[in-house]
Write a protein that holds these residues in place. Structure first.
Motif, PDB file in Angstrom:
ATOM      1  N   LYS A  49       0.813  -1.223   0.000  1.00 46.59           N
ATOM      2  CA  LYS A  49       0.000   0.000   0.000  1.00 46.59           C
ATOM      3  C   LYS A  49       0.844   1.268   0.000  1.00 46.59           C
ATOM      4  N   LYS A  50       2.081   1.171   0.449  1.00 48.76           N
ATOM      5  CA  LYS A  50       2.968   2.337   0.503  1.00 48.76           C
ATOM      6  C   LYS A  50       3.733   2.553  -0.813  1.00 48.76           C
ATOM      7  N   MET A  51       3.599   1.602  -1.736  1.00 50.09           N
ATOM      8  CA  MET A  51       4.333   1.680  -3.003  1.00 50.09           C
ATOM      9  C   MET A  51       3.465   2.309  -4.090  1.00 50.09           C
ATOM     10  N   PRO A  52       4.095   2.975  -5.064  1.00 54.64           N
ATOM     11  CA  PRO A  52       3.320   3.544  -6.174  1.00 54.64           C
ATOM     12  C   PRO A  52       2.556   2.442  -6.917  1.00 54.64           C
ATOM     13  N   LYS A  53       1.332   2.698  -7.220  1.00 58.24           N
ATOM     14  CA  LYS A  53       0.492   1.706  -7.897  1.00 58.24           C
ATOM     15  C   LYS A  53       0.936   1.443  -9.332  1.00 58.24           C
ATOM     16  N   SER A  54       1.731   2.330  -9.887  1.00 61.80           N
ATOM     17  CA  SER A  54       2.191   2.169 -11.278  1.00 61.80           C
ATOM     18  C   SER A  54       3.273   1.096 -11.431  1.00 61.80           C
ATOM     19  N   TYR A  55       3.798   0.579 -10.327  1.00 62.46           N
ATOM     20  CA  TYR A  55       4.841  -0.450 -10.371  1.00 62.46           C
ATOM     21  C   TYR A  55       4.213  -1.836 -10.218  1.00 62.46           C
ATOM     22  N   SER A  56       4.299  -2.649 -11.250  1.00 64.23           N
ATOM     23  CA  SER A  56       3.840  -4.029 -11.109  1.00 64.23           C
ATOM     24  C   SER A  56       4.947  -4.916 -10.533  1.00 64.23           C
ATOM     25  N   GLN A  57       6.198  -4.521 -10.746  1.00 61.83           N
ATOM     26  CA  GLN A  57       7.375  -5.190 -10.180  1.00 61.83           C
ATOM     27  C   GLN A  57       8.140  -4.155  -9.353  1.00 61.83           C
ATOM     28  N   LEU A  58       8.648  -4.580  -8.218  1.00 57.18           N
ATOM     29  CA  LEU A  58       9.385  -3.663  -7.356  1.00 57.18           C
ATOM     30  C   LEU A  58      10.825  -4.152  -7.187  1.00 57.18           C
ATOM     31  N   PRO A  59      11.787  -3.227  -7.167  1.00 58.76           N
ATOM     32  CA  PRO A  59      13.197  -3.603  -7.096  1.00 58.76           C
ATOM     33  C   PRO A  59      13.597  -4.098  -5.703  1.00 58.76           C
ATOM     34  N   VAL A  60      14.348  -5.177  -5.686  1.00 58.80           N
ATOM     35  CA  VAL A  60      14.874  -5.749  -4.448  1.00 58.80           C
ATOM     36  C   VAL A  60      16.315  -6.200  -4.684  1.00 58.80           C
ATOM     37  N   THR A  61      16.979  -6.512  -3.602  1.00 55.85           N
ATOM     38  CA  THR A  61      18.297  -7.123  -3.661  1.00 55.85           C
ATOM     39  C   THR A  61      18.112  -8.606  -3.367  1.00 55.85           C
ATOM     40  N   LEU A  62      18.669  -9.446  -4.208  1.00 58.06           N
ATOM     41  CA  LEU A  62      18.564 -10.893  -4.026  1.00 58.06           C
ATOM     42  C   LEU A  62      19.798 -11.406  -3.302  1.00 58.06           C
ATOM     43  N   LEU A  63      19.583 -11.968  -2.127  1.00 55.47           N
ATOM     44  CA  LEU A  63      20.623 -12.705  -1.429  1.00 55.47           C
ATOM     45  C   LEU A  63      20.473 -14.130  -1.943  1.00 55.47           C
ATOM     46  N   GLY A  64      21.226 -14.432  -3.007  1.00 56.58           N
ATOM     47  CA  GLY A  64      21.010 -15.672  -3.747  1.00 56.58           C
ATOM     48  C   GLY A  64      21.460 -16.925  -3.033  1.00 56.58           C
ATOM     49  N   ARG A  65      22.580 -16.848  -2.357  1.00 60.25           N
ATOM     50  CA  ARG A  65      23.117 -18.012  -1.657  1.00 60.25           C
ATOM     51  C   ARG A  65      23.839 -17.533  -0.412  1.00 60.25           C
ATOM     52  N   LEU A  66      23.803 -18.346   0.623  1.00 62.71           N
ATOM     53  CA  LEU A  66      24.570 -18.093   1.830  1.00 62.71           C
ATOM     54  C   LEU A  66      24.911 -19.453   2.412  1.00 62.71           C
ATOM     55  N   ALA A  67      26.203 -19.695   2.655  1.00 68.13           N
ATOM     56  CA  ALA A  67      26.629 -21.001   3.159  1.00 68.13           C
ATOM     57  C   ALA A  67      27.854 -20.847   4.046  1.00 68.13           C
ATOM     58  N   VAL A  68      27.951 -21.735   5.038  1.00 61.05           N
ATOM     59  CA  VAL A  68      29.092 -21.776   5.949  1.00 61.05           C
ATOM     60  C   VAL A  68      29.682 -23.184   5.891  1.00 61.05           C
ATOM     61  N   ASP A  69      31.007 -23.251   5.829  1.00 60.53           N
ATOM     62  CA  ASP A  69      31.703 -24.540   5.795  1.00 60.53           C
ATOM     63  C   ASP A  69      31.347 -25.364   7.036  1.00 60.53           C
ATOM     64  N   ASN A  70      31.179 -26.678   6.843  1.00 62.74           N
ATOM     65  CA  ASN A  70      30.814 -27.562   7.956  1.00 62.74           C
ATOM     66  C   ASN A  70      31.741 -27.426   9.156  1.00 62.74           C
ATOM     67  N   ALA A  71      33.026 -27.250   8.915  1.00 67.44           N
ATOM     68  CA  ALA A  71      34.003 -27.147  10.011  1.00 67.44           C
ATOM     69  C   ALA A  71      33.813 -25.870  10.828  1.00 67.44           C
ATOM     70  N   GLN A  72      33.046 -24.924  10.313  1.00 69.13           N
ATOM     71  CA  GLN A  72      32.852 -23.631  10.980  1.00 69.13           C
ATOM     72  C   GLN A  72      31.464 -23.470  11.592  1.00 69.13           C
ATOM     73  N   LYS A  73      30.617 -24.469  11.439  1.00 65.86           N
ATOM     74  CA  LYS A  73      29.243 -24.366  11.943  1.00 65.86           C
ATOM     75  C   LYS A  73      29.235 -24.213  13.459  1.00 65.86           C
ATOM     76  N   GLY A  74      28.263 -23.450  13.935  1.00 63.83           N
ATOM     77  CA  GLY A  74      28.117 -23.236  15.364  1.00 63.83           C
ATOM     78  C   GLY A  74      28.949 -22.081  15.904  1.00 63.83           C
ATOM     79  N   LYS A  75      29.652 -21.383  15.039  1.00 62.95           N
ATOM     80  CA  LYS A  75      30.500 -20.258  15.467  1.00 62.95           C
ATOM     81  C   LYS A  75      29.841 -18.894  15.205  1.00 62.95           C
ATOM     82  N   GLY A  76      28.623 -18.909  14.677  1.00 64.52           N
ATOM     83  CA  GLY A  76      27.923 -17.659  14.407  1.00 64.52           C
ATOM     84  C   GLY A  76      28.286 -17.013  13.085  1.00 64.52           C
ATOM     85  N   PHE A  77      29.007 -17.729  12.231  1.00 66.47           N
ATOM     86  CA  PHE A  77      29.440 -17.151  10.958  1.00 66.47           C
ATOM     87  C   PHE A  77      28.280 -16.909   9.997  1.00 66.47           C
TER      88      PHE A  77
END
Length: 169
Positions: free
Chosen positions: A74-102
């Protein structure tokens, strides 16, 4: 440990990275370098020397306006059928580093970069992710990402990101 987050480059050791999710491992091993060279995305790696401990990718994208929650749409202009975003496409942490908050460190870095770009370089109303599985969905939900209608994708508005960034400063 001498941690830093940098743009993926050929000096970094991609071969030993393993997060246990074949799609994410294969992306880093075989595709990420090509995507960066072709300007399809930017890949950021958390490193200790040449060793990659985790990574994420950012690119431009858009979402259908009707997929956004009513209070945002409702806060966006009605003339936009598509709205611009940033895609965080992938995020991964190595198994040896899991649990460290990385994972959290990488996500906050990605959100901070996305916010700064939206504030000064390119329009974006928020960050979108497409969680690979239930574990990833839970991770993003814990940071306030909300489900987009008729989609597996999740969204975090720039306004929420700005509040999150402000709390961390």
């Amino acid at each position: 440990m001498s941690l830093k987050i940098q743009i993926l480059n050929s000096d970094l050791n991609k071969k030993t990275f393993s997060c246990g999710k074949e799609m994410l491992d294969n992306y880093l091993h075989f595709q990420a370098g090509q995507d960066v060279r072709k300007k399809l995305c930017v890949v950021f790696a958390m490193t200790d020397g040449a060793q990659i401990l985790g990574y994420y990718s950012l690119s431009n994208a858009s979402v259908p306006a009707e997929a956004l929650p009513d209070d945002i749409r409702k806060k966006m202009p009605k003339s936009y059928s598509q709205l611009p975003v940033t895609l965080l496409g992938r995020l991964a942490v190595d198994n040896a580093q899991k649990g460290k908050g990385f994972g959290k460190v990488l996500l906050i870095d990605a959100l901070n970069r996305s916010y700064k770009a939206a504030d000064s370089a390119i329009g974006s109303i928020g960050v979108v992710v497409d969680p690979l599985d239930v574990e990833a969905h839970s991770f993003y939900k814990s940071f306030g990402f909300i489900a987009l209608e008729d989609s597996e994708k999740m969204f975090l508005p720039m306004k929420t990101i700005s509040l999150l960034i402000d709390r961390l400063d």
